[in-house]
Scaffold this motif. Structure first.
Motif, PDB file in Angstrom:
ATOM      1  N   ILE A 286       0.834  -1.206   0.000  1.00 10.18           N
ATOM      2  CA  ILE A 286       0.000   0.000   0.000  1.00 10.18           C
ATOM      3  C   ILE A 286       0.866   1.252   0.000  1.00 10.18           C
ATOM      4  N   ARG A 287       2.154   1.089  -0.314  1.00 10.79           N
ATOM      5  CA  ARG A 287       3.103   2.207  -0.285  1.00 10.79           C
ATOM      6  C   ARG A 287       3.047   2.959  -1.612  1.00 10.79           C
ATOM      7  N   ILE A 288       2.532   4.164  -1.575  1.00 10.25           N
ATOM      8  CA  ILE A 288       2.427   4.961  -2.800  1.00 10.25           C
ATOM      9  C   ILE A 288       3.829   5.216  -3.354  1.00 10.25           C
ATOM     10  N   GLY A 289       4.003   4.897  -4.635  1.00 10.80           N
ATOM     11  CA  GLY A 289       5.304   5.056  -5.279  1.00 10.80           C
ATOM     12  C   GLY A 289       6.122   3.781  -5.304  1.00 10.80           C
ATOM     13  N   SER A 290       5.662   2.736  -4.619  1.00 15.76           N
ATOM     14  CA  SER A 290       6.384   1.468  -4.628  1.00 15.76           C
ATOM     15  C   SER A 290       6.277   0.813  -6.002  1.00 15.76           C
ATOM     16  N   PRO A 291       7.324   0.107  -6.438  1.00 14.87           N
ATOM     17  CA  PRO A 291       7.235  -0.582  -7.737  1.00 14.87           C
ATOM     18  C   PRO A 291       6.203  -1.704  -7.738  1.00 14.87           C
ATOM     19  N   THR A 292       5.750  -2.142  -6.556  1.00  9.02           N
ATOM     20  CA  THR A 292       4.732  -3.201  -6.508  1.00  9.02           C
ATOM     21  C   THR A 292       3.445  -2.718  -5.836  1.00  9.02           C
ATOM     22  N   PHE A 293       3.193  -1.408  -5.878  1.00  7.70           N
ATOM     23  CA  PHE A 293       2.001  -0.836  -5.247  1.00  7.70           C
ATOM     24  C   PHE A 293       0.732  -1.552  -5.729  1.00  7.70           C
ATOM     25  N   GLY A 294      -0.142  -1.884  -4.777  1.00  6.90           N
ATOM     26  CA  GLY A 294      -1.418  -2.510  -5.087  1.00  6.90           C
ATOM     27  C   GLY A 294      -1.365  -4.022  -5.186  1.00  6.90           C
ATOM     28  N   SER A 295      -0.178  -4.597  -5.165  1.00 10.04           N
ATOM     29  CA  SER A 295      -0.066  -6.052  -5.267  1.00 10.04           C
ATOM     30  C   SER A 295      -0.053  -6.685  -3.883  1.00 10.04           C
TER      31      SER A 295
ATOM     32  N   LEU B  31      -2.256   6.623   3.210  1.00  9.05           N
ATOM     33  CA  LEU B  31      -1.335   5.571   2.804  1.00  9.05           C
ATOM     34  C   LEU B  31       0.113   6.034   2.928  1.00  9.05           C
ATOM     35  N   PRO B  32       0.991   5.126   3.343  1.00 12.91           N
ATOM     36  CA  PRO B  32       2.413   5.474   3.437  1.00 12.91           C
ATOM     37  C   PRO B  32       3.001   5.751   2.053  1.00 12.91           C
ATOM     38  N   ARG B  33       4.000   6.609   2.022  1.00 15.88           N
ATOM     39  CA  ARG B  33       4.725   6.872   0.777  1.00 15.88           C
ATOM     40  C   ARG B  33       5.993   6.030   0.788  1.00 15.88           C
ATOM     41  N   TYR B  34       6.279   5.420  -0.347  1.00 15.56           N
ATOM     42  CA  TYR B  34       7.397   4.485  -0.464  1.00 15.56           C
ATOM     43  C   TYR B  34       8.712   5.111   0.000  1.00 15.56           C
ATOM     44  N   GLU B  35       8.975   6.358  -0.414  1.00 11.28           N
ATOM     45  CA  GLU B  35      10.231   7.008  -0.048  1.00 11.28           C
ATOM     46  C   GLU B  35      10.339   7.183   1.465  1.00 11.28           C
TER      47      GLU B  35
END
Length: 200
Positions: free
Chosen positions: A89-98, A185-189
């Motif tokens: 659920i990390r916005i900006g993650s390469p696997t966001f939503g998976s 939602l958490p941000r990936y960075e």
């Protein structure tokens, strides 16, 4: 110890070897050397351990911690069996939503590492299923959030043949889209930055 990277970036499954004899068995669900090999660093300093017991069909989650401060987990099942689910659920993650799922039980003694910022859910597949957690942060109620486990956008692999038991809190939880709209939602960075502080 067998290591498998899950499809959610940063999440890892660990499967130890159990030693059986006429007395029973001995197993080490966590071992630092394989953990370092898989993640490139030691386990976080453990701030809290949790123990939950659930009856068959209980769904816990999808839970996550506001980041910062964030919270990493190392989880295994000591009794019964469960489907343990990590959701990106990390916005900006390469696997966001998976998501990825691991069957955990006291036969395989698989464990799952959940990096900071991901969502965590599980469903108990048997009565008296006991889940054990090592956690990098202490429980702070105002930092804890939930997503609805039946959100169709998440499409989690919850069994169709088991009546689900979902807490009142999780029944009224936001969907992934609603949580994103509300800025929860958490941000990936930020998650990566928070993880770095665990080993600073």
């Amino acid at each position: 110890m067998r290591i498998r990277e899950l499809s959610v970036e940063g999440a890892v499954e660990f499967t130890p070897t159990a030693l059986h004899d006429d007395r029973g068995l001995f197993v080490s669900p966590f071992q630092e050397t394989p953990f370092r090999k898989a993640t490139g660093r030691p386990l976080f300093n453990v701030a809290q351990t949790n123990h939950s017991r659930s009856r068959r069909g209980v769904v816990r989650g999808v839970h996550f911690t506001a980041t910062p401060p964030g919270c990493a987990k190392y989880v295994y099942c000591a009794q019964g069996s469960a489907l343990d689910i990590v959701v990106d659920i990390r916005i900006g993650s390469p696997t966001f939503g998976s998501w990825d799922a691991v069957r955990v039980d006291p036969h395989s003694f698989r464990s799952v590492y959940f990096p900071i910022g991901v969502g965590h859910a599980f469903i108990a597949l048997e009565n008296d299923t006991v889940m054990c957690y090592m956690i990098s942060g202490e429980y702070v109620p105002e930092n804890e959030h939930a997503l609805h486990p039946l959100d169709p956008d998440l499409n989690l692999p919850l069994p169709k043949d088991i009546p689900l038991v979902i807490s009142e809190r999780d029944q009224v939880a936001l969907t992934l889209a609603e949580a994103e709209q509300q800025g929860l939602l958490p941000r990936y960075e930020r998650c990566r930055e928070a993880e770095a502080t665990l080993w600073a």
